[in-house]
Design a protein around this motif. Structure first.
Motif, PDB file in Angstrom:
ATOM      1  N   LYS A  60      85.586   7.288   6.791  1.00  0.00           N
ATOM      2  CA  LYS A  60      86.586   7.380   7.863  1.00  0.00           C
ATOM      3  C   LYS A  60      87.945   6.851   7.397  1.00  0.00           C
ATOM      4  CE  LYS A  60      85.442   3.008  10.234  1.00  0.00           C
ATOM      5  NZ  LYS A  60      84.865   2.460  11.478  1.00  0.00           N
ATOM      6  N   ASN A  90      84.632   3.424  17.697  1.00  0.00           N
ATOM      7  CA  ASN A  90      84.032   3.750  16.402  1.00  0.00           C
ATOM      8  C   ASN A  90      85.049   3.729  15.273  1.00  0.00           C
ATOM      9  OD1 ASN A  90      81.759   4.111  17.935  1.00  0.00           O
ATOM     10  ND2 ASN A  90      81.594   6.322  17.610  1.00  0.00           N
ATOM     11  N   GLU A  91      86.273   4.181  15.566  1.00  0.00           N
ATOM     12  CA  GLU A  91      87.282   4.245  14.509  1.00  0.00           C
ATOM     13  C   GLU A  91      87.796   2.865  14.111  1.00  0.00           C
ATOM     14  OE1 GLU A  91      89.451   5.100  18.458  1.00  0.00           O
ATOM     15  OE2 GLU A  91      87.526   5.594  17.509  1.00  0.00           O
ATOM     16  N   THR A 101      79.079   5.253   1.229  1.00  0.00           N
ATOM     17  CA  THR A 101      78.506   5.946   2.379  1.00  0.00           C
ATOM     18  C   THR A 101      77.896   7.275   1.938  1.00  0.00           C
ATOM     19  OG1 THR A 101      80.059   4.962   3.952  1.00  0.00           O
ATOM     20  CG2 THR A 101      79.038   7.048   4.584  1.00  0.00           C
ATOM     21  N   PRO A 241      78.491   7.912  13.299  1.00  0.00           N
ATOM     22  CA  PRO A 241      79.368   8.350  12.226  1.00  0.00           C
ATOM     23  C   PRO A 241      78.735   8.055  10.867  1.00  0.00           C
ATOM     24  CG  PRO A 241      80.551   7.019  13.849  1.00  0.00           C
ATOM     25  CD  PRO A 241      79.096   6.841  14.113  1.00  0.00           C
ATOM     26  N   ASP A 243      79.724   6.387   8.225  1.00  0.00           N
ATOM     27  CA  ASP A 243      79.850   5.008   7.739  1.00  0.00           C
ATOM     28  C   ASP A 243      78.979   4.025   8.507  1.00  0.00           C
ATOM     29  OD1 ASP A 243      81.891   5.427   5.718  1.00  0.00           O
ATOM     30  OD2 ASP A 243      83.264   5.801   7.384  1.00  0.00           O
TER      31      ASP A 243
END
Length: 414
Positions: A60, A90-91, A101, A241, A243
Motif C-alpha cells: 500500500k 486500513n490505509e 508482503t 488488504p 499487507d
C-alpha cells in the motif's frame, strides 16, 4: 498475562529444555545458543536480517505524513489518527513484516489443518468454506510487542535490540471472520491436543547467521485457540488488504502481534508441546530482572498512552489547544487517563470519549492554553480496569519489548 497463561508458558519452556517438546527447525542445542546470544544482545537493529529490501516489500502507499518507514515495516504517525474515528482506517494501519508482503490468490488459497491432535488425519478449507461458517465480528487492536521500544534508549538511556518503534505500531480494526474453534472442531480436534500453531505463507526468515528459521509461526495453547481467536477475512468491512494478511489471518485479541499470524496457510494441531524461534530467542524477556533462561513467552500486551500530536510540535502561546490521544491495555479497557502539561509536576483528568473496551483503546481529550514560550513536555498516563497505572519507568529487557512507561512528548510553545 493471567496466572494460567504463565503456568502454561513456563511449562512449555521447561518441556522444551528437557527435550520433551518438539520445535521444527530448531533443536535444543541451537536453542541454548540462541539464549546465550540473546543474553549478549546490544544495539538497536534487531536479531533478524530479512533478505528482502525494506519498505519496497509493502504494497500500500506509505505517504510520509502518515508513516515512518522502519526497515521492512511502516509505523503509523499518531498525529494522523486525530479525527480518524475509533477504528484505524486500513490505509493508516501500521505494517509489521518479517520479509515482504506476498500477493496471494484468494480463489486458489487453501488452509491445511493437520497434526497429531486431530482425529482422522488432516482437513482442508478454502475461503468459500470459511465464509459458509457462522461469521463473527470483533473490534480489537493488533500491536507489535516492541511498540514503544525506542523510549528505552531515548528516555531511560538503555540499549536494546530491535526495530526502533515509537508508539505507532498499533491499530484497532473491526475484524470479521470465523472462530478458530469452529474450524478446529470441524477438523476433528481431540482432547489430546495441547498446542495449535498457525504458520504464515510469507517468505522464510533468515537469522543473522544466515540460517533459515522457516516461515513465521507461533504456537497457542489449545485453551486459547478454542476461546476468542478468529480466522479473519475482513478488516473494517473490506476484504483483508495484502499487507494485513489477505486472504486470511489469525487474530489473537490483546496478545502481542506476533501471535496474530498473517497470510495463514496451515495450522498444526499437536498432541505434544511445540516451540518455534518466535517464542525461544524472540518474544521473551532477557535481562537482569528476568530469569537467566529468559521469561515465559510473551502473551498479553501492556498499558500505553499516546498523544495525537506531531513529535516536537509547535503550539502558539495564549491560544487554547485541544490535546487528544488514545490509551490501551492488553489486560482490559482503560478507565482513567491523566494528563500533565508541565513535565509531570501536576496532573489533571482527561475527558474520556469511549467506555472501557476489552481488546480496544479509549480516546480522550483535555484543554490546554500554554502561556510562556519555551519547550514543554506533555505526559499522559492511563489506568486500566485492573487498577494498573503506567509507571514512570519501564522494566528493562534486552530486546525492548512491552514498554509501558509514561512517554514524555516534547512540544515548543512559541
Amino acid at each position: 498475562m493471567t496466572n494460567d497463561e504463565r503456568t502454561y508458558d513456563r511449562r512449555r519452556l521447561r518441556q522444551f529444555l528437557d527435550g520433551e517438546a518438539r520445535a521444527e527447525g530448531i533443536g535444543r542445542r541451537r536453542l541454548l545458543g540462541l539464549l546465550a546470544a540473546a543474553g549478549a544482545a546490544a544495539a538497536v537493529g534487531g536479531p533478524l536480517a530479512p533478505r528482502a529490501a525494506a519498505a519496497a516489500g509493502i504494497v500500500k502507499p506509505l505517504p510520509e505524513e502518515h508513516f515512518a518507514i522502519r526497515g521492512t515495516n511502516a509505523e503509523t504517525r499518531f498525529a494522523a489518527l486525530r479525527g480518524a474515528g475509533y477504528h484505524t482506517p486500513n490505509e493508516l494501519f501500521f505494517v509489521r513484516n518479517h520479509t515482504t508482503t506476498p500477493r496471494l490468490d484468494a480463489a486458489a488459497w487453501r488452509l491445511r489443518v493437520w497434526g497429531s491432535g486431530l482425529a482422522g488425519g488432516e482437513a482442508e478449507f478454502g475461503l468459500a468454506a470459511l465464509r459458509a461458517l457462522p461469521a463473527v465480528e470483533h473490534s480489537a487492536f493488533v500491536e507489535c510487542a516492541g511498540n514503544g521500544r525506542s523510549f528505552y534508549a531515548s528516555q531511560q538511556g538503555e540499549t536494546v535490540s530491535g526495530t526502533a518503534w515509537t508508539l505507532g505500531a498499533i491499530g484497532v480494526a473491526r475484524w470479521r471472520g470465523v472462530r478458530l474453534r469452529d474450524v478446529l472442531r470441524l477438523a476433528g480436534v481431540t482432547r489430546h491436543a495441547v498446542d495449535v500453531q498457525p504458520r504464515g505463507l510469507d517468505a522464510e526468515v533468515f537469522g543473522s547467521d544466515g540460517a533459515s528459521m522457516g516461515h513465521v509461526r507461533r504456537p497457542l495453547p489449545v485453551a486459547k485457540a478454542l476461546d476468542d481467536v478468529l480466522l479473519a477475512y475482513e478488516m473494517n468491512g473490506e476484504p483483508l488488504p495484502p499487507d494485513h494478511g489477505h486472504p486470511v489471518r489469525v487474530l489473537v485479541p490483546s496478545w502481542v502481534g506476533i501471535s496474530s499470524v498473517k497470510w495463514v496457510g496451515d495450522i498444526e494441531v499437536s498432541a505434544e508441546p511445540l516451540y518455534s524461534p518466535w517464542n525461544t530467542d524472540l518474544y521473551r524477556l532477557f535481562g537482569p530482572a528476568h530469569p537467566p533462561e529468559g521469561s515465559a513467552p510473551l502473551t498479553r500486551q501492556t498499558l500505553k498512552s499516546a498523544f495525537e500530536l506531531p513529535w516536537e510540535a509547535t503550539l502558539a502561546a495564549g491560544r487554547e489547544q485541544l490535546l487528544t490521544g488514545r490509551s490501551w491495555s492488553g489486560a482490559g479497557g482503560v478507565r482513567a487517563v491523566e494528563v500533565s502539561t508541565d513535565g509531570g509536576a501536576r496532573w489533571r483528568p482527561a475527558r474520556l470519549h469511549d467506555t472501557p473496551r476489552r481488546d480496544g483503546w479509549t480516546r480522550w481529550s483535555v484543554d490546554w492554553t500554554p502561556t510562556a514560550p519555551g519547550r514543554v513536555e506533555l505526559l499522559a498516563r492511563a489506568t486500566d480496569v485492573t487498577g494498573a497505572t503506567q509507571p514512570e519507568r519501564a522494566v528493562f529487557n534486552q530486546q525492548g519489548y512491552l514498554f509501558d512507561a509514561v512517554v514524555r512528548h516534547p512540544v515548543t510553545v512559541s
